[in-house]
Motif scaffolding. Structure first.
Motif, PDB file in Angstrom:
ATOM      1  N   THR A   2      31.661  17.647  76.441  1.00 35.79           N
ATOM      2  CA  THR A   2      31.214  18.432  77.578  1.00 35.79           C
ATOM      3  C   THR A   2      30.201  19.462  77.130  1.00 35.79           C
ATOM      4  O   THR A   2      30.470  20.266  76.239  1.00 35.79           O
ATOM      5  N   GLN A   3      29.041  19.433  77.769  1.00 34.50           N
ATOM      6  CA  GLN A   3      28.003  20.408  77.445  1.00 34.50           C
ATOM      7  C   GLN A   3      28.163  21.616  78.355  1.00 34.50           C
ATOM      8  O   GLN A   3      28.166  21.497  79.575  1.00 34.50           O
ATOM      9  N   THR A   4      28.329  22.804  77.763  1.00 35.08           N
ATOM     10  CA  THR A   4      28.542  24.007  78.556  1.00 35.08           C
ATOM     11  C   THR A   4      27.426  25.028  78.395  1.00 35.08           C
ATOM     12  O   THR A   4      27.422  26.037  79.065  1.00 35.08           O
ATOM     13  N   HIS A   5      26.494  24.776  77.506  1.00 29.52           N
ATOM     14  CA  HIS A   5      25.430  25.744  77.267  1.00 29.52           C
ATOM     15  C   HIS A   5      24.247  25.466  78.198  1.00 29.52           C
ATOM     16  O   HIS A   5      24.082  24.367  78.727  1.00 29.52           O
ATOM     17  N   SER A   6      23.397  26.466  78.369  1.00 28.74           N
ATOM     18  CA  SER A   6      22.302  26.338  79.327  1.00 28.74           C
ATOM     19  C   SER A   6      21.331  25.245  78.944  1.00 28.74           C
ATOM     20  O   SER A   6      20.798  24.546  79.801  1.00 28.74           O
ATOM     21  N   ALA A   7      21.089  25.072  77.628  1.00 30.87           N
ATOM     22  CA  ALA A   7      20.124  24.063  77.221  1.00 30.87           C
ATOM     23  C   ALA A   7      20.653  22.656  77.405  1.00 30.87           C
ATOM     24  O   ALA A   7      19.885  21.717  77.525  1.00 30.87           O
ATOM     25  N   GLY A   8      21.975  22.502  77.430  1.00 24.16           N
ATOM     26  CA  GLY A   8      22.537  21.159  77.484  1.00 24.16           C
ATOM     27  C   GLY A   8      23.296  20.860  78.750  1.00 24.16           C
ATOM     28  O   GLY A   8      23.996  19.852  78.837  1.00 24.16           O
ATOM     29  N   ALA A   9      23.186  21.705  79.760  1.00 27.79           N
ATOM     30  CA  ALA A   9      23.981  21.521  80.961  1.00 27.79           C
ATOM     31  C   ALA A   9      23.596  20.265  81.716  1.00 27.79           C
ATOM     32  O   ALA A   9      24.420  19.657  82.396  1.00 27.79           O
ATOM     33  N   LEU A  19      18.267  19.438  75.159  1.00 33.91           N
ATOM     34  CA  LEU A  19      18.163  19.959  73.796  1.00 33.91           C
ATOM     35  C   LEU A  19      17.746  21.421  73.772  1.00 33.91           C
ATOM     36  O   LEU A  19      17.013  21.893  74.657  1.00 33.91           O
ATOM     37  N   GLY A  20      18.185  22.133  72.743  1.00 37.03           N
ATOM     38  CA  GLY A  20      17.821  23.530  72.619  1.00 37.03           C
ATOM     39  C   GLY A  20      18.108  24.101  71.252  1.00 37.03           C
ATOM     40  O   GLY A  20      18.625  23.419  70.361  1.00 37.03           O
ATOM     41  N   LEU A  21      17.775  25.362  71.077  1.00 36.31           N
ATOM     42  CA  LEU A  21      18.043  26.128  69.870  1.00 36.31           C
ATOM     43  C   LEU A  21      19.312  26.943  70.088  1.00 36.31           C
ATOM     44  O   LEU A  21      19.668  27.257  71.229  1.00 36.31           O
ATOM     45  N   PHE A  22      19.987  27.302  69.007  1.00 32.38           N
ATOM     46  CA  PHE A  22      21.182  28.141  69.101  1.00 32.38           C
ATOM     47  C   PHE A  22      20.991  29.332  68.185  1.00 32.38           C
ATOM     48  O   PHE A  22      20.977  29.191  66.958  1.00 32.38           O
ATOM     49  N   ILE A  23      20.804  30.504  68.762  1.00 35.89           N
ATOM     50  CA  ILE A  23      20.499  31.709  67.998  1.00 35.89           C
ATOM     51  C   ILE A  23      21.353  32.854  68.509  1.00 35.89           C
ATOM     52  O   ILE A  23      21.412  33.098  69.721  1.00 35.89           O
ATOM     53  N   ALA A  24      22.033  33.541  67.603  1.00 32.25           N
ATOM     54  CA  ALA A  24      22.849  34.710  67.935  1.00 32.25           C
ATOM     55  C   ALA A  24      23.880  34.390  69.011  1.00 32.25           C
ATOM     56  O   ALA A  24      24.162  35.211  69.884  1.00 32.25           O
ATOM     57  N   GLY A  25      24.433  33.183  68.984  1.00 37.13           N
ATOM     58  CA  GLY A  25      25.499  32.824  69.904  1.00 37.13           C
ATOM     59  C   GLY A  25      25.062  32.316  71.252  1.00 37.13           C
ATOM     60  O   GLY A  25      25.898  32.132  72.142  1.00 37.13           O
ATOM     61  N   ALA A  26      23.764  32.062  71.449  1.00 35.40           N
ATOM     62  CA  ALA A  26      23.278  31.617  72.753  1.00 35.40           C
ATOM     63  C   ALA A  26      22.308  30.451  72.594  1.00 35.40           C
ATOM     64  O   ALA A  26      21.527  30.396  71.638  1.00 35.40           O
ATOM     65  N   TRP A  27      22.377  29.519  73.539  1.00 40.34           N
ATOM     66  CA  TRP A  27      21.441  28.399  73.584  1.00 40.34           C
ATOM     67  C   TRP A  27      20.184  28.806  74.340  1.00 40.34           C
ATOM     68  O   TRP A  27      20.246  29.556  75.307  1.00 40.34           O
ATOM     69  N   SER A  28      19.051  28.316  73.900  1.00 40.02           N
ATOM     70  CA  SER A  28      17.803  28.611  74.587  1.00 40.02           C
ATOM     71  C   SER A  28      16.779  27.532  74.265  1.00 40.02           C
ATOM     72  O   SER A  28      16.986  26.710  73.371  1.00 40.02           O
ATOM     73  N   PRO A 210      32.245  33.555  65.236  1.00 31.30           N
ATOM     74  CA  PRO A 210      31.529  34.683  65.859  1.00 31.30           C
ATOM     75  C   PRO A 210      30.035  34.401  66.011  1.00 31.30           C
ATOM     76  O   PRO A 210      29.429  33.645  65.241  1.00 31.30           O
ATOM     77  N   ASP A 211      29.440  35.036  67.003  1.00 31.32           N
ATOM     78  CA  ASP A 211      28.011  34.886  67.280  1.00 31.32           C
ATOM     79  C   ASP A 211      27.183  35.287  66.064  1.00 31.32           C
ATOM     80  O   ASP A 211      27.487  36.277  65.380  1.00 31.32           O
ATOM     81  N   GLY A 212      26.141  34.503  65.806  1.00 30.27           N
ATOM     82  CA  GLY A 212      25.202  34.823  64.753  1.00 30.27           C
ATOM     83  C   GLY A 212      25.558  34.264  63.390  1.00 30.27           C
ATOM     84  O   GLY A 212      24.702  34.226  62.503  1.00 30.27           O
ATOM     85  N   VAL A 213      26.801  33.820  63.200  1.00 25.30           N
ATOM     86  CA  VAL A 213      27.186  33.291  61.893  1.00 25.30           C
ATOM     87  C   VAL A 213      26.513  31.941  61.643  1.00 25.30           C
ATOM     88  O   VAL A 213      26.103  31.637  60.522  1.00 25.30           O
ATOM     89  N   LEU A 214      26.379  31.140  62.697  1.00 23.13           N
ATOM     90  CA  LEU A 214      25.711  29.846  62.604  1.00 23.13           C
ATOM     91  C   LEU A 214      24.584  29.804  63.625  1.00 23.13           C
ATOM     92  O   LEU A 214      24.814  29.980  64.827  1.00 23.13           O
ATOM     93  N   ASN A 215      23.373  29.574  63.134  1.00 26.30           N
ATOM     94  CA  ASN A 215      22.193  29.495  63.990  1.00 26.30           C
ATOM     95  C   ASN A 215      21.502  28.162  63.740  1.00 26.30           C
ATOM     96  O   ASN A 215      21.421  27.703  62.597  1.00 26.30           O
ATOM     97  N   LEU A 216      21.002  27.549  64.804  1.00 26.47           N
ATOM     98  CA  LEU A 216      20.381  26.222  64.710  1.00 26.47           C
ATOM     99  C   LEU A 216      18.964  26.289  65.253  1.00 26.47           C
ATOM    100  O   LEU A 216      18.746  26.717  66.394  1.00 26.47           O
ATOM    101  N   VAL A 217      17.988  25.865  64.430  1.00 29.78           N
ATOM    102  CA  VAL A 217      16.596  25.882  64.863  1.00 29.78           C
ATOM    103  C   VAL A 217      15.951  24.533  64.553  1.00 29.78           C
ATOM    104  O   VAL A 217      16.413  23.778  63.695  1.00 29.78           O
ATOM    105  N   PHE A 218      14.880  24.253  65.273  1.00 33.74           N
ATOM    106  CA  PHE A 218      14.060  23.062  65.044  1.00 33.74           C
ATOM    107  C   PHE A 218      12.603  23.491  65.095  1.00 33.74           C
ATOM    108  O   PHE A 218      12.259  24.530  65.660  1.00 33.74           O
ATOM    109  N   GLY A 219      11.732  22.653  64.526  1.00 33.01           N
ATOM    110  CA  GLY A 219      10.317  22.963  64.571  1.00 33.01           C
ATOM    111  C   GLY A 219       9.544  22.200  63.525  1.00 33.01           C
ATOM    112  O   GLY A 219      10.063  21.275  62.897  1.00 33.01           O
TER     113      GLY A 219
END
Length: 493
Positions: A2-9, A19-28, A210-219
């Protein structure tokens, strides 16, 4: 899943996430203003658009990791264990849904995807259990009222870079190792396979990380590495990928005196003696060679077979290869899926073409399969010399060059002649020969009468140009720790 984040809803009809990035506990979707299509290698169709991180996003990720490190590094080891164990349990619960995502974007069969995710869950669980065993020691003092304590502390925020061939297993090693040690992490996962990395992040978040411990980026890989590696917040670099890229990243890390773990390419020799059981060995090696369409860094990829059994081996091996059903990994009847991208198909054309120009005979396969997607036939080539591209460059595809040997001393020279040393294998019915060949082969991992060289509890790493440092096992955890000596003199009589 189940996708619950804004980027994957808004997951697509095929179950592939937004698809999205995950930074400081939030998808964007980031601020970079750029994106790239994620391609289904079985069809050539677009699964989704992957946003690229801009400089502002990378800065936020590094800053978030630095801030979170201060909290996570002080989190009791028992709580870190609980988070990692919960993440493992969530991955196991979601295995069918995530396996579909993995197969859609990477191509391997659903059975292989499920197996990879199960192994990734094992890694999270093993590192969670190991987090409570980060022991130090006391050194007897020469002085009265004095104590020497040796302690192990997390090194700091980590920048980690992963390839596309094992989009669950490789990130799991880096994420779980860093988190168990008390480090935070910025993960740059592969742009070809972002959905699987997102699923790992979801599991960690839902497990209470906790937020910020794991961050996911692409580019753009060069832009991301050139920003993150010199960043003052980053204390360590972990990279899995090609040798040329590994060299560049290691040089950048060295400029900042930052330690690296590098798991780079290989070209694993496999030695088959005339006293082994071909009925057992041939199916085992064919399965290992064509797993994930040969896109496995530790796959047996240079075969040296004793002359007394060479013809029987190559005939049986080719029969196994020809019998593999090639197709979409989502089809339960498929034995081997597509290659990950068009670049790998072009590489197979170059390698097989060079072998044919040199007079090496193609026993089976040797060309593309189907009229769409990135499929290549399981291929077997008689390697009449050791100088072809197939015998000197890692194929990273479903092409098996099989050479003959008759002399042990010459065999060892041939097996060790390349500047790589990730994995090597040998099969023999002789106990004394098994012990000798295991020591003679120069690689970070050697399997003798076994292919089991990649487990959560064992070190994974190479020698020579295949890199340095280990992931997996206690050695993998050590790479995220620093050693500190505390000498304390207590006032008193």
């Amino acid at each position: 899943m189940t996708q619950t984040h804004s980027a994957g809803a808004d997951a697509g009809a095929d179950g592939y996430p937004r698809l999205g990035l995950f930074i400081a506990g939030a998808w964007s979707e980031g601020t970079g203003g750029r994106s790239e299509p994620v391609i289904n290698p079985a069809t050539g169709g677009t699964l989704g658009l992957l946003p690229h991180a801009g400089t502002a996003d990378l800065e936020r990720a590094a800053t978030a990791a630095a801030a979170a490190f201060e909290r996570w590094s002080r989190t009791p080891a028992l709580e870190r264990k609980r988070v990692l164990n919960r993440a493992a349990a969530l991955l196991r619960q979601r295995i069918d849904a995530v396996a579909r995502i993995l197969t859609l974007e990477q191509g391997k069969t659903l059975a292989e995807s499920r197996g990879e995710l199960a192994a990734a869950a094992d890694i999270f669980e093993w590192y969670g259990d190991e987090a409570v065993r980060l022991y130090g020691r006391l050194v007897p003092s020469r002085l009265p009222n004095t104590e020497h304590r040796v302690v192990r502390e997390p090194i700091g925020p980590v920048a980690a870079f992963c390839p596309w061939n094992f989009p669950a297993l490789t990130p799991a090693r880096k994420i779980a190792g860093a988190l168990a040690a008390g480090c935070s992490i910025v993960l740059k996962a592969a742009e070809e396979t972002p959905g699987t990395a997102m699923a790992l992040v979801e599991a960690c978040r839902d497990a209470g990380l906790p937020d910020g411990v794991l961050n996911l980026v692409f580019g753009n890989p060069a832009e991301v590495s050139e920003f993150l590696i010199p960043h003052p917040a980053i204390a360590k670099v972990s990279f899995t990928g090609s040798i040329p890229v590994g060299r560049r990243l290691a040089a950048m890390a060295a400029d900042g005196v930052k330690p690296c773990t590098l798991e780079l390419g290989g070209h694993a020799p496999v030695v088959v003696y005339d006293d082994c059981d071909l009925d057992e060995v041939v199916p085992m090696l064919a399965g290992a060679k064509y797993r994930n369409a040969g896109q496995v860094c530790i796959a047996p990829s240079r075969f040296f077979v004793h002359g007394a059994v060479y013809e029987r081996f190559i005939d049986r091996f080719a029969a196994h290869a020809a019998a593999i059903a090639v197709g979409d990994g989502l089809d339960p009847a498929t034995g081997m899926g597509p290659m990950a991208n068009a670049r790998r198909v072009a590489a197979m054309e170059r390698l097989v073409g060079d072998a044919q120009e040199r007079g090496h005979a193609v026993v089976t396969g040797g060309g593309r399969a189907g009229n769409r997607g990135f499929f290549w036939q399981p291929t077997v080539v008689r390697a009449s010399d050791d100088d072809s591209l197939l015998m000197t460059e890692e194929p990273f595809g479903p092409v098996a060059p099989i050479a003959r040997f008759d002399d042990d001393a010459d065999l060892v020279r041939r097996a060790n002649r390349l500047p790589f040393g990730l994995a090597a294998y040998a099969f023999t019915g002789s106990r004394s020969r098994a012990r000798w060949i295991g020591q003679a082969l120069k690689a970070g991992m050697v399997g003798v009468n076994s292919l089991a060289v990649s487990l959560a509890e064992t070190p994974f790493g190479g020698v020579k140009q295949s890199g340095y440092g280990s992931e997996g096992g206690t050695e993998g955890l050590d790479s995220y720790l620093v050693t500190k000596l505390i000498t304390e003199t207590v006032p008193g009589p």
